[in-house]
Design a protein around this motif. Sequence first.
Motif, PDB file in Angstrom:
ATOM      1  N   ILE A  33       0.838  -1.191   0.000  1.00 59.81           N
ATOM      2  CA  ILE A  33       0.000   0.000   0.000  1.00 59.81           C
ATOM      3  C   ILE A  33       0.874   1.243   0.000  1.00 59.81           C
ATOM      4  O   ILE A  33       2.008   1.233   0.489  1.00 59.81           O
ATOM      5  N   GLY A  34       0.347   2.315  -0.553  1.00 60.09           N
ATOM      6  CA  GLY A  34       1.070   3.583  -0.606  1.00 60.09           C
ATOM      7  C   GLY A  34       0.366   4.516  -1.566  1.00 60.09           C
ATOM      8  O   GLY A  34      -0.554   4.116  -2.286  1.00 60.09           O
ATOM      9  N   ALA A  35       0.795   5.744  -1.586  1.00 63.76           N
ATOM     10  CA  ALA A  35       0.212   6.725  -2.489  1.00 63.76           C
ATOM     11  C   ALA A  35       0.562   6.381  -3.933  1.00 63.76           C
ATOM     12  O   ALA A  35       1.431   5.545  -4.201  1.00 63.76           O
ATOM     13  N   SER A  36      -0.124   7.025  -4.872  1.00 62.32           N
ATOM     14  CA  SER A  36       0.188   6.840  -6.285  1.00 62.32           C
ATOM     15  C   SER A  36       1.650   7.185  -6.531  1.00 62.32           C
ATOM     16  O   SER A  36       2.146   8.210  -6.067  1.00 62.32           O
ATOM     17  N   VAL A 190      -0.067 -11.768  -2.646  1.00 67.58           N
ATOM     18  CA  VAL A 190       0.516 -10.426  -2.617  1.00 67.58           C
ATOM     19  C   VAL A 190      -0.440  -9.521  -3.378  1.00 67.58           C
ATOM     20  O   VAL A 190      -0.712  -9.752  -4.559  1.00 67.58           O
ATOM     21  N   ARG A 191      -0.953  -8.512  -2.700  1.00 67.46           N
ATOM     22  CA  ARG A 191      -2.014  -7.691  -3.265  1.00 67.46           C
ATOM     23  C   ARG A 191      -1.635  -6.214  -3.173  1.00 67.46           C
ATOM     24  O   ARG A 191      -1.111  -5.752  -2.165  1.00 67.46           O
ATOM     25  N   VAL A 192      -1.940  -5.485  -4.225  1.00 69.35           N
ATOM     26  CA  VAL A 192      -1.739  -4.036  -4.253  1.00 69.35           C
ATOM     27  C   VAL A 192      -3.079  -3.345  -4.033  1.00 69.35           C
ATOM     28  O   VAL A 192      -4.087  -3.734  -4.620  1.00 69.35           O
ATOM     29  N   THR A 193      -3.084  -2.332  -3.188  1.00 75.03           N
ATOM     30  CA  THR A 193      -4.269  -1.494  -3.034  1.00 75.03           C
ATOM     31  C   THR A 193      -3.837  -0.102  -2.591  1.00 75.03           C
ATOM     32  O   THR A 193      -2.730   0.086  -2.074  1.00 75.03           O
ATOM     33  N   HIS A 194      -4.724   0.864  -2.797  1.00 70.58           N
ATOM     34  CA  HIS A 194      -4.488   2.207  -2.264  1.00 70.58           C
ATOM     35  C   HIS A 194      -5.408   2.464  -1.079  1.00 70.58           C
ATOM     36  O   HIS A 194      -5.371   3.530  -0.470  1.00 70.58           O
ATOM     37  N   ASP A 195      -6.227   1.466  -0.736  1.00 70.24           N
ATOM     38  CA  ASP A 195      -7.277   1.608   0.267  1.00 70.24           C
ATOM     39  C   ASP A 195      -6.803   1.039   1.608  1.00 70.24           C
ATOM     40  O   ASP A 195      -6.680  -0.170   1.772  1.00 70.24           O
ATOM     41  N   ILE A 196      -6.548   1.900   2.595  1.00 72.17           N
ATOM     42  CA  ILE A 196      -6.025   1.449   3.880  1.00 72.17           C
ATOM     43  C   ILE A 196      -7.018   0.544   4.592  1.00 72.17           C
ATOM     44  O   ILE A 196      -6.629  -0.423   5.246  1.00 72.17           O
ATOM     45  N   SER A 204      -2.410 -10.163   6.427  1.00 67.42           N
ATOM     46  CA  SER A 204      -1.710 -10.660   7.608  1.00 67.42           C
ATOM     47  C   SER A 204      -0.480  -9.784   7.851  1.00 67.42           C
ATOM     48  O   SER A 204      -0.004  -9.669   8.974  1.00 67.42           O
ATOM     49  N   LYS A 205      -0.007  -9.140   6.766  1.00 67.70           N
ATOM     50  CA  LYS A 205       1.125  -8.215   6.877  1.00 67.70           C
ATOM     51  C   LYS A 205       0.946  -7.085   5.867  1.00 67.70           C
ATOM     52  O   LYS A 205       0.645  -7.340   4.704  1.00 67.70           O
ATOM     53  N   ILE A 206       1.110  -5.859   6.325  1.00 66.12           N
ATOM     54  CA  ILE A 206       0.999  -4.677   5.467  1.00 66.12           C
ATOM     55  C   ILE A 206       2.387  -4.113   5.226  1.00 66.12           C
ATOM     56  O   ILE A 206       3.194  -3.975   6.158  1.00 66.12           O
ATOM     57  N   VAL A 207       2.667  -3.777   3.948  1.00 63.97           N
ATOM     58  CA  VAL A 207       3.924  -3.123   3.582  1.00 63.97           C
ATOM     59  C   VAL A 207       3.572  -1.731   3.068  1.00 63.97           C
ATOM     60  O   VAL A 207       2.980  -1.593   1.993  1.00 63.97           O
ATOM     61  N   LEU A 208       3.902  -0.711   3.846  1.00 60.43           N
ATOM     62  CA  LEU A 208       3.619   0.668   3.458  1.00 60.43           C
ATOM     63  C   LEU A 208       4.835   1.244   2.743  1.00 60.43           C
ATOM     64  O   LEU A 208       5.943   1.241   3.285  1.00 60.43           O
ATOM     65  N   LEU A 209       4.606   1.723   1.516  1.00 58.41           N
ATOM     66  CA  LEU A 209       5.683   2.242   0.669  1.00 58.41           C
ATOM     67  C   LEU A 209       5.558   3.747   0.480  1.00 58.41           C
ATOM     68  O   LEU A 209       4.448   4.295   0.477  1.00 58.41           O
ATOM     69  N   ASP A 210       6.696   4.395   0.299  1.00 58.56           N
ATOM     70  CA  ASP A 210       6.733   5.816  -0.049  1.00 58.56           C
ATOM     71  C   ASP A 210       7.959   6.061  -0.909  1.00 58.56           C
ATOM     72  O   ASP A 210       9.096   5.773  -0.485  1.00 58.56           O
ATOM     73  N   GLN A 211       7.741   6.535  -2.117  1.00 59.41           N
ATOM     74  CA  GLN A 211       8.824   6.847  -3.052  1.00 59.41           C
ATOM     75  C   GLN A 211       9.792   5.671  -3.222  1.00 59.41           C
ATOM     76  O   GLN A 211      11.009   5.829  -3.224  1.00 59.41           O
ATOM     77  N   GLY A 212       9.205   4.478  -3.381  1.00 60.10           N
ATOM     78  CA  GLY A 212      10.018   3.305  -3.662  1.00 60.10           C
ATOM     79  C   GLY A 212      10.746   2.712  -2.484  1.00 60.10           C
ATOM     80  O   GLY A 212      11.568   1.801  -2.640  1.00 60.10           O
ATOM     81  N   ARG A 213      10.459   3.184  -1.282  1.00 52.74           N
ATOM     82  CA  ARG A 213      11.105   2.653  -0.080  1.00 52.74           C
ATOM     83  C   ARG A 213      10.058   2.118   0.892  1.00 52.74           C
ATOM     84  O   ARG A 213       8.933   2.605   0.923  1.00 52.74           O
ATOM     85  N   VAL A 214      10.443   1.141   1.679  1.00 56.33           N
ATOM     86  CA  VAL A 214       9.561   0.602   2.712  1.00 56.33           C
ATOM     87  C   VAL A 214       9.579   1.530   3.914  1.00 56.33           C
ATOM     88  O   VAL A 214      10.634   1.813   4.474  1.00 56.33           O
ATOM     89  N   VAL A 215       8.395   1.994   4.302  1.00 54.42           N
ATOM     90  CA  VAL A 215       8.272   2.863   5.473  1.00 54.42           C
ATOM     91  C   VAL A 215       8.024   2.035   6.728  1.00 54.42           C
ATOM     92  O   VAL A 215       8.607   2.277   7.783  1.00 54.42           O
ATOM     93  N   GLN A 216       7.143   1.041   6.623  1.00 55.79           N
ATOM     94  CA  GLN A 216       6.879   0.146   7.750  1.00 55.79           C
ATOM     95  C   GLN A 216       6.297  -1.161   7.241  1.00 55.79           C
ATOM     96  O   GLN A 216       5.507  -1.184   6.298  1.00 55.79           O
ATOM     97  N   VAL A 217       6.704  -2.244   7.866  1.00 55.38           N
ATOM     98  CA  VAL A 217       6.137  -3.570   7.622  1.00 55.38           C
ATOM     99  C   VAL A 217       5.564  -4.049   8.940  1.00 55.38           C
ATOM    100  O   VAL A 217       6.285  -4.146   9.939  1.00 55.38           O
TER     101      VAL A 217
END
Length: 314
Positions: A33-36, A190-196, A204-217
Amino acid sequence: MIEFQSISKSYGPVKAIDGLSLKIARGEFVVLIGASGSGKSTMLKMINRMESHDAGKILLDGAEIYSFKVRELRLRMGYAIQSVGLFPHWTVERNIGVVPQMLGWTAARIRERVTTLLQLFDLDPEIYRSRYPHQLSGGQQQRVGVARALAADPDVLLMDEPFGALDPVIRASLQLEMKRVHQASGKTIVRVTHDIDEALLLASKIVLLDQGRVVQVAAPLELLAAPASDFVVDFVGRSDIGIKLLSLQSAQSLARPEPQRPGPGLPAATTLREAVSFLAMQRLAVVNLTDAAGAHAGVLHAADIFGKAGPADG
């Protein structure tokens, strides 16, 4: 199962993925998940080599993905997308059976697999196997699209916002269906969404991305209860984190082992968010809970929800 090792990817001067590392275990439901423009779809497509990476390694069961032939790799992975992509002049059965047919399965085995998958997605095989895509609703088409992705019993299911174009009611129904399918199949998804909210419900695990980097898993409850930064707090919704926390916990988690009281009841599996709404509408301080068999399962007190539910319960 799947491992990203210091992966980078650029499109001209734009770095889409920047030194990203991540491990996805077998059987996990991981939501990216992450912004466009955060790199989530690029990351997903790298797994089955629809996109190439410039640096680093991606491993599947310990083997680098470039050690596989593309066809071999993709046959090990189901892929479901928003546009569905069903063949319009093929029946549902033929659409679902296309990959097994490519693999040389017998007609009897394909028919049996189609029957199993249609039942899994709550579509009566005798009604739907002979229908064509134009004879299905949007939600039914999406179900068939995911069934097709699962047809050859792949190791991994990749999903790129498959329900994004559907109306909220159908989307909510399919989200619950997908959660049930994951529990029943044990597949690595493994699923992509923009909807939190979708991510919190399914993952079971969320990977939050920002500008191509992992912010939090993190697991959904951990993401809300222990956000790694102000960016995470703002992304998940600073003003309603408490409400989202209630959505991830069941009424049963706070039930007191007390005798049944006069008055209405709620299923024990009801979320605390739904219980709060019910208690407020009925102007109640307590409510009985019932288990799946309809038996009494304790009493939920409104005071316990606000006194105990939240990060301390993680």
